[in-house]
Write an enzyme that holds these catalytic residues in place. Sequence first.
Site, PDB file in Angstrom:
ATOM      1  N   HIS A  38       0.839  -1.206   0.000  1.00 60.77           N
ATOM      2  CA  HIS A  38       0.000   0.000   0.000  1.00 60.77           C
ATOM      3  C   HIS A  38       0.869   1.249   0.000  1.00 60.77           C
ATOM      4  CE1 HIS A  38      -4.392  -0.827   1.056  1.00 60.77           C
ATOM      5  NE2 HIS A  38      -3.877  -1.994   0.702  1.00 60.77           N
ATOM      6  N   GLU A 106      -6.388  -0.304  -6.114  1.00 60.77           N
ATOM      7  CA  GLU A 106      -7.376   0.597  -5.547  1.00 60.77           C
ATOM      8  C   GLU A 106      -6.960   2.040  -5.809  1.00 60.77           C
ATOM      9  OE1 GLU A 106      -5.444  -1.201  -3.174  1.00 60.77           O
ATOM     10  OE2 GLU A 106      -6.652  -3.025  -3.120  1.00 60.77           O
TER      11      GLU A 106
END
Length: 323
Positions: A38, A106
């Site tokens: 991330h 994402e």
Amino acid sequence: MARYGYFLASEEFTPAQLLEQARAAEQAGFECLAISDHFHPWNDQQGQSAFVWSMIGALSQVTSLPVTTFVTCPTIRVHPAVNAQAAATAGALVPGGFRFGIGTGEALNEHILGGAWPAADTRMEMLEEAVQVLRALFTGERTTHRGKHYTVENARLYTVPDEPVPVYVSGFGPKAAALAGRIGDGFVTMGPDEDLVQQFRRAGGGHKPVLGGLKVCWGTDRQEASKTAHRLWPNQQLPGELAQILPEPAHFEQASTLVTEDMVADSVVCGNDVDQHTEAVAAYVRAGFDEVYVGQIGPDQQGFFDFYRKDVLSRLHDLDLAR
């Protein structure tokens, strides 16, 4: 027989804590590691977000377990050619072997360079082309690629492992599962969805590995564990495509105000009931998963590892033998 691994949540823990968890996981009897990739955490309560490739290099020095990214988006934030170099180096470093788990990503992590967030079908198209680039470079041969989304000019990886890094493709719906079956060396998905596993296998996955995982919150006080899980990971209960399209941690915090503590307690195993923990993991095995990764929410990591070492992993292995 299934293998049971530990999930390293880089959104919640510092680099030093992740390394300590990896050591403790191996000592507790876990057989493999997965780590998230991330740029941002899902919310500010989680509060961390280490660079995954630095972490994998460090993990290679403190554990002998195989490591899989859960998962990297190799299409937008970092060019697939650079991801190929990073993954190949990880493959050459990790003693137990490195598996490159990838997905369409994402907006939370991929919007940071200012580009538009593509539609789902476009993201899958980009992922398929990225895999072509990865596989070409993993050969160690000089590569030129001119595709719809990516250009690679006279590139060659000089540091590669003896065998090409396996590429495991993530998916949460039928289209993504079919894509994983067609282009992946394995499949990554989070819920124990037998239909999705079968979709992957029918689409070309055959007997290739299927990996999945869950988060739990072990603790001697179930109510306190539920509060911890709700404080740190309410985003897991958000429906539909919100996880893919919300661009900032603040937006996840806003959406998560709709997630109650009872909703988390009903969907996340909290507390120290051996049967509940065992059943939650075993559900993945019954659904056809080959590897199941468990991540502990919150600070009581050693209590979790002691509990799984003494009570849960042995039960899971007994269930495997009974099958």
